[in-house]
Design a protein around this motif. Structure first.
Motif, PDB file in Angstrom:
ATOM      1  N   UNK A 103      24.989  39.187  33.714  1.00  0.00           N
ATOM      2  CA  UNK A 103      26.218  39.286  33.099  1.00  0.00           C
ATOM      3  C   UNK A 103      26.864  40.559  33.729  1.00  0.00           C
ATOM      4  N   UNK A 104      28.264  40.570  33.443  1.00  0.00           N
ATOM      5  CA  UNK A 104      28.994  41.588  34.073  1.00  0.00           C
ATOM      6  C   UNK A 104      30.247  41.608  33.205  1.00  0.00           C
ATOM      7  N   UNK A 105      31.162  42.630  33.869  1.00  0.00           N
ATOM      8  CA  UNK A 105      32.496  42.883  33.134  1.00  0.00           C
ATOM      9  C   UNK A 105      33.409  43.644  34.125  1.00  0.00           C
ATOM     10  N   UNK A 106      34.866  43.489  34.218  1.00  0.00           N
ATOM     11  CA  UNK A 106      35.386  44.416  35.269  1.00  0.00           C
ATOM     12  C   UNK A 106      36.340  45.014  34.153  1.00  0.00           C
ATOM     13  N   UNK A 107      36.512  46.271  34.312  1.00  0.00           N
ATOM     14  CA  UNK A 107      37.232  46.988  33.330  1.00  0.00           C
ATOM     15  C   UNK A 107      38.269  47.842  34.371  1.00  0.00           C
ATOM     16  N   UNK A 108      39.484  48.350  33.568  1.00  0.00           N
ATOM     17  CA  UNK A 108      40.210  49.383  34.258  1.00  0.00           C
ATOM     18  C   UNK A 108      40.155  50.688  33.593  1.00  0.00           C
TER      19      UNK A 108
END
Length: 191
Positions: A103-108
């Motif tokens: 799993x992963x996540x992209x954040x600013x």
């Protein structure tokens, strides 16, 4: 009306006959300053790798959020291009987190260590126990300044991988026992 050619990966003007590029015995003409840095060149620059952190530091519990963050900041790279002093400004824009469990996540946001009792800005709840390796890839935009002039945008983005953090994910259970584990070390849930 000047023609252009690629020198290395930088686009520069090709001096014509009246620009000191021809004969005449004068000193060689200084090439025109760089006006553009392509994405392929930007990606080859020595951009500092981001460092990531976790809390708890190297362990997590199934079903409870673990916090992650990076301290990556804007950085500057000084270099000489075509005899000109060039400063490149590198700004982190996005962070793609790989939590090591597919799993992963992209954040600013780059996140931060949460105060006690609060929810993490960048958190992840693992669903099974085991050992995972967490990493992050930062996406940077760039600008450059020639001889202290105005900032000009650099085409595209550069992607730089972080360090990796090993996390041991534990599952915990609660048991009610009718014996004291000091009195009977072999009792249920005492070993």
């Amino acid at each position: 009306e000047c023609s252009y050619e690629e020198v290395g990966h930088l686009c520069v003007s090709d001096p014509g006959p009246g620009d000191g590029g021809g004969g005449g015995g004068g000193a060689p003409a200084r090439p025109a300053p760089p006006t553009r840095i392509p994405e392929s060149q930007f990606q080859s620059f020595d951009i500092p790798a981001p460092t990531i952190y976790a809390w708890p530091k190297d362990w997590a519990v199934v079903g409870k959020p673990a916090a992650f963050w990076t301290d990556t900041e804007v950085s500057y790279i000084d270099m000489t291009l075509l005899t000109y002093a060039v400063t490149v400004k590198v700004t982190p824009e996005r962070f793609h987190w790989d939590f090591g469990d597919d799993t992963g996540k992209t954040t600013s946001a780059k996140g931060k260590k949460p105060p006690p009792g609060s929810s993490p800005q960048i958190g992840h709840e693992y669903q099974k126990s085991g050992t995972v390796s967490v990493s992050m890839t930062a996406t940077f935009s760039g600008e450059f300044s020639v001889d202290g002039g105005p900032w000009l945008p650099i085409d595209g983005f550069a992607h730089v991988a972080s360090n990796e953090i090993g996390i041991d994910v534990y599952r915990y259970h609660r048991y009610l026992v009718d014996e004291d584990c000091y009195a009977n070390p072999r009792g249920p849930d005492c070993t």
